[in-house]
Motif scaffolding. Structure first.
Motif, PDB file in Angstrom:
ATOM      1  N   SER B  94       0.831  -1.205   0.000  1.00 13.71           N
ATOM      2  CA  SER B  94       0.000   0.000   0.000  1.00 13.71           C
ATOM      3  C   SER B  94       0.868   1.258   0.000  1.00 13.71           C
ATOM      4  CB  SER B  94      -0.968  -0.029   1.168  1.00 13.71           C
ATOM      5  OG  SER B  94      -0.276   0.107   2.373  1.00 13.71           O
ATOM      6  N   ILE B  95       2.036   1.200   0.620  1.00 21.23           N
ATOM      7  CA  ILE B  95       2.873   2.392   0.641  1.00 21.23           C
ATOM      8  C   ILE B  95       3.338   2.730  -0.781  1.00 21.23           C
ATOM      9  CG2 ILE B  95       5.056   1.205   1.079  1.00 21.23           C
ATOM     10  CD1 ILE B  95       4.341   4.360   2.872  1.00 21.23           C
ATOM     11  N   THR B 192      -3.702   2.980   6.045  1.00 23.27           N
ATOM     12  CA  THR B 192      -3.158   4.243   6.500  1.00 23.27           C
ATOM     13  C   THR B 192      -2.055   4.730   5.582  1.00 23.27           C
ATOM     14  OG1 THR B 192      -3.402   3.223   8.643  1.00 23.27           O
ATOM     15  CG2 THR B 192      -2.461   5.411   8.594  1.00 23.27           C
ATOM     16  N   ALA B 193      -1.274   3.774   5.052  1.00 25.98           N
ATOM     17  CA  ALA B 193      -0.081   4.153   4.307  1.00 25.98           C
ATOM     18  C   ALA B 193      -0.422   4.986   3.076  1.00 25.98           C
ATOM     19  CB  ALA B 193       0.690   2.903   3.905  1.00 25.98           C
ATOM     20  N   MET B 196      -1.719   8.478   3.977  1.00 28.94           N
ATOM     21  CA  MET B 196      -0.672   9.268   4.615  1.00 28.94           C
ATOM     22  C   MET B 196       0.087  10.062   3.552  1.00 28.94           C
ATOM     23  SD  MET B 196       1.738   7.585   7.415  1.00 28.94           S
ATOM     24  CE  MET B 196       2.925   6.795   6.365  1.00 28.94           C
TER      25      MET B 196
END
Lengths: 273, 282, 285
Positions: B94-95, B192-193, B196
């Motif tokens: 996901s990042i 979240t990644a 963010m």
């Protein structure tokens, strides 16, 4: 006994004298390049039951499925030859331009499979679904046809109280009759039955056979059977198949073979191959 | 696991209440957005929900459509190729998807939209990409797991390919497809990644529009865990995790209910008559 | 009407397939497009070196790569046997109600947000770690690996369970007819038949552990150094991307981000390809 000439209808004579429900000419079918049917030519009379017998793998089911082009739903299938079916009084080429979409052909041809293929929905919805979505009938017609079909297949008394119950809660024999009713509700021009009693006990099988005896007057039927006894009881025309070819055809008028003879012929076939 | 939930509950319940959501602002004013909420998590809740809605809006169509296409329309070659591409997409962390959003933003800034910044729309696009493979493969799996006979039955009844799909196969596979949707929604809600890097900030108030930055629950939790100042903050952090947890479980429950209702509608089964059961078992 | 409807349907379905394909292409194209200038610009050797010290102009991300691999491998080493054990529990080594309860619990766990694990761990596990080691902050390799194994546990277990469920149903009667009890059927028939499911679960767990950002970011300490001991604070590739972008430091460090992203992509691609070729050779054999 049905007589092919007694129902002769002069108004339909212009197109084709309707004495045949279907005609196959030089039909060959291949699956992934392997030939399954070899040059089949066959006529299906407009009334009565045509029974296909033969050993497993002799191409009976494939032959049955050429009538409604259901083989096309299986991967790697190719069919050659001409197939004509009489639909609503007209003799039509099923590969012709009118049927570029095979679904338009299949709404005229009812089919019942070896194992009851009730949809996982309620009894009522099983019959309603194709009527509404394939034929696009209004609700009033649907209700009428639903009741009529259930009566024709002898199910009405048994299920009229629980039309909203899941169809899977019916017994095997009832499920198979429901499948038959579902086909009948479409008012088919031809009925295809693929070993309709193979998965049933003998009592249910007898019920279906009795039902077919009453239906033979109204619909042309082509059926595959594994039981020689059943084939001899029902057949107006008996077709023996072997290795994708037609071995022999008998008509009831000319006399059917007796069971032992037929059995010997079936066994002989295996020796020859 | 139970211990974990227990600890969360013990530490979090104290802070659950009006103050957690709305700080000291009256609830009605906060909900309607007249008064900004700075310390409560209400904006984060709204942010997460709108993010979730937008993501699913973007991902549902292509995801399920592509799943259906792969299951019954595609040629074997396309099936293999596209299937592999989707497996690859499923493996993208996901990042990295967040990083993709970032590169997309840089490109946009250099070309079409010099003023583009991290925003709700960008975040939900990236999230949609993240959950797309889940949707595609569960839809495809659910359809392919159906018995072959069901295809044949549909065809034999004179239904064309699309109508067989629409009236028989899709309803029969609805259970599997819905669980995929649920899975996708769960991933979108918790991730979240991605956000963010693409638009979530700690203090933004209610999301002002598609091109505004926003708050989100998981980001709030992450932020509080690294920035807490006192015991109250900490307790609020625990309470926030509880809220997020409740949201995830609510999604699960809603999906289960929806599933049951859909099944019943398609099957046309009414099971409120006891006599029926009696003779079913007879 | 019906013809038009079905034509529209196939158009829409085809279009959505194309959209998805384009999306996949776009993701890869963009990342590689941004990573490529780093190498062509002569920064490549610098980035693929072993020291990260932006103030001295050293942008080596190899320590992060090593940290990523170390953390995910150790998480896999802890999590995979656990998942296997849980699967055994669910398939006949414990009373049935407990097995059912386990499967419900695992399903619930998949709905648990990762950030919740991280948050809870900061207040539960980290102090324990700090006490146990006697030094440091408690934010280290071991903590992150432990929690990461917990995060990947439900996914792995469910993948294994799905495969085993199918196989067990197929083999149960056969096994029972041979006079084997449920445990024997499981260990002698089902387990060997499910080897590829076990492998797929491992691959999936590894990929998830490698790709996870939050747990390493919150728990591993984020010191850009080579991992040498379990009590070391380390920084993974994913955490690196998150940190650098969030703190918004000089644009000179950005190059390393795209390379890191590409490395992650390539690592996952390798896992996928290995799994695929393995499954294919098995399928052919």
């Amino acid at each position: 006994m049905p007589n092919t000439t007694s129902d002769f209808n002069p108004t339909e004579q212009e197109t084709q004298p309707i004495e045949r429900a279907a005609r196959l000419k030089h039909v060959c079918t291949f699956f992934d390049g392997v030939q399954v049917l070899h040059d089949i030519s066959l006529e299906i009379p407009a009334h009565g039951i045509t029974v296909l017998v033969g050993r497993s793998g002799s191409g009976k089911t494939t032959l049955l499925r050429t009538f409604n082009r259901l083989n096309e739903c299986l991967p790697g299938c190719r069919t050659r030859g001409s197939i004509h079916v009489s639909l609503k009084g007209q003799f039509m080429d099923v590969h012709g331009p009118a049927f570029r979409d095979a679904a338009r052909l299949r709404i005229h041809i009812g089919m019942v499979f070896q194992t009851p293929d009730v949809l996982p929905v309620s009894i009522r919805r099983n019959i309603e679904l194709p009527l509404r979505h394939a034929l696009g009938l209004p609700q009033a017609d649907i209700d009428e046809r639903l009741q009529q079909a259930l009566r024709e297949s002898g199910l009405w008394e048994e299920v009229s109280e629980r039309l909203h119950a899941p169809a899977e809660t019916l017994s095997g024999g009832q499920q198979q009759r429901l499948c038959l009713a579902r086909s009948l509700a479409m008012h088919p021009s031809l009925l295809l039955l693929d070993e309709p009693t193979a998965s049933l006990d003998s009592v249910s099988a007898r019920t279906i056979e009795a039902l077919l005896q009453t239906l033979r007057r109204r619909y042309p039927v082509v059926m595959v059977s594994h039981s020689l006894g059943q084939a001899l009881r029902l057949a107006d025309r008996l077709v023996l198949m072997n290795n994708g070819r037609i071995q022999h055809i008998w008509n009831r008028q000319d006399g059917l073979p007796d069971a032992p003879t037929l059995e010997t012929m079936l066994e002989d076939d295996t020796c020859c191959t | 696991m139970l211990a974990l939930v227990g600890v969360l509950l013990r530490n979090g319940t104290g802070a659950l209440g009006q103050a957690l959501f709305f700080d000291s602002v009256p609830p009605l004013a906060a909900i309607t957005g007249q008064v900004p909420v700075w310390d409560g998590i209400w904006p984060a809740c709204v942010g997460t929900l709108s993010l979730l809605a937008l993501t699913m809006l973007l991902a549902l169509g292509p995801g399920i459509g592509c799943g259906i296409y792969l299951a019954s329309y595609a040629s074997p070659r396309i099936k293999a190729l596209l299937g592999f591409a989707i497996d690859l997409l499923a493996g993208v962390p996901s990042i990295v998807m967040g990083l993709f959003g970032f590169t997309l933003l840089l490109t946009l800034r250099h070309s079409a939209a010099p003023n583009a910044g991290p925003c709700l729309l960008l975040a939900s696009c990236c999230l949609a990409l993240l959950v797309l493979p889940v949707l595609v493969s569960t839809t495809r799996g659910a359809l392919e797991a159906l018995p072959r006979q069901l295809h044949l039955s549909g065809a034999a009844l004179g239904l064309c390919r699309w109508k067989t799909m629409r009236h028989i196969l899709l309803p029969a596979a609805a259970r599997g497809i819905l669980s995929g949707v649920l899975l996708a929604a769960g991933r979108a809600a918790e991730d979240t990644a991605v956000i963010m890097l693409t638009g979530a900030v700690a203090n933004a108030g209610l999301p002002a529009g598609l091109t505004a930055r926003f708050e989100a629950l998981p980001f709030t939790i992450f932020y509080r865990s690294s920035q807490y100042r006192d015991a109250l903050d900490l307790q609020q952090g625990f309470a926030t995790t509880l809220v997020l947890l409740a949201l995830s479980l609510a999604l699960l429950a809603a999906a289960t209910r929806l599933q049951r209702a859909l099944d019943q509608r398609w099957q046309g089964i009414r099971t409120n008559r006891p006599t029926q059961h009696a003779d079913r078992h007879a | 009407m019906s013809v038009r409807e079905s034509r529209i349907a196939s158009l829409v379905l085809g279009a959505s397939a194309i959209i998805v394909a384009l999306a996949v292409l776009a993701v890869f194209a963009f990342l590689f497009k941004f990573a490529l200038p780093v190498f062509t610009g002569g920064q490549g050797a610098c980035i693929l070196s072993g020291v990260w010290n932006p103030f001295k102009g050293q942008f080596g991300i190899l320590p992060m790569l090593a940290a990523s691999l170390c953390i995910s491998l150790s998480a896999l080493l802890i999590g995979w046997p656990l998942a296997l054990g849980l699967c055994c529990c669910m398939h006949g080594f414990t009373p049935r109600p407990l097995g059912r309860f386990l499967s419900i619990l695992l399903r619930g766990m998949t709905a648990f947000p990762t950030v919740v694990y991280g948050f809870a761990a900061i207040f539960l596990l980290v102090p324990v770690m700090r006490e146990a080691l006697g030094h440091g902050s408690g934010l280290n390799w071991a903590t992150a690996a432990l929690i990461l194994s917990l995060v990947t546990l439900p996914t792995m277990t469910l993948v294994m369970d799905a495969g085993m469920h199918q196989t067990e149903r197929r083999l149960r009667l056969t096994g029972a007819a041979l006079g084997l009890n449920r445990q024997q059927v499981f260990s002698h028939l089902v387990l060997p038949a499910c080897r590829s499911d076990l492998l797929a679960a491992a691959a999936l767990g590894f990929a998830r552990a490698l790709g996870d950002t939050l747990i390493p970011l919150m728990l591993a300490g984020n010191a850009p150094q080579w991992p040498t001991a379990a009590s070391d604070s380390i920084r993974t590739l994913t955490a690196h991307i998150g940190l650098v972008l969030a703190t918004d430091s000089s644009s000179a460090t950005y190059g390393s981000l795209f390379v890191a992203g590409c490395l992650l992509l390539l690592a996952n691609m390798c896992v996928q390809l290995m799994l695929r070729t393995h499954l294919r050779t098995r399928g052919a054999a």
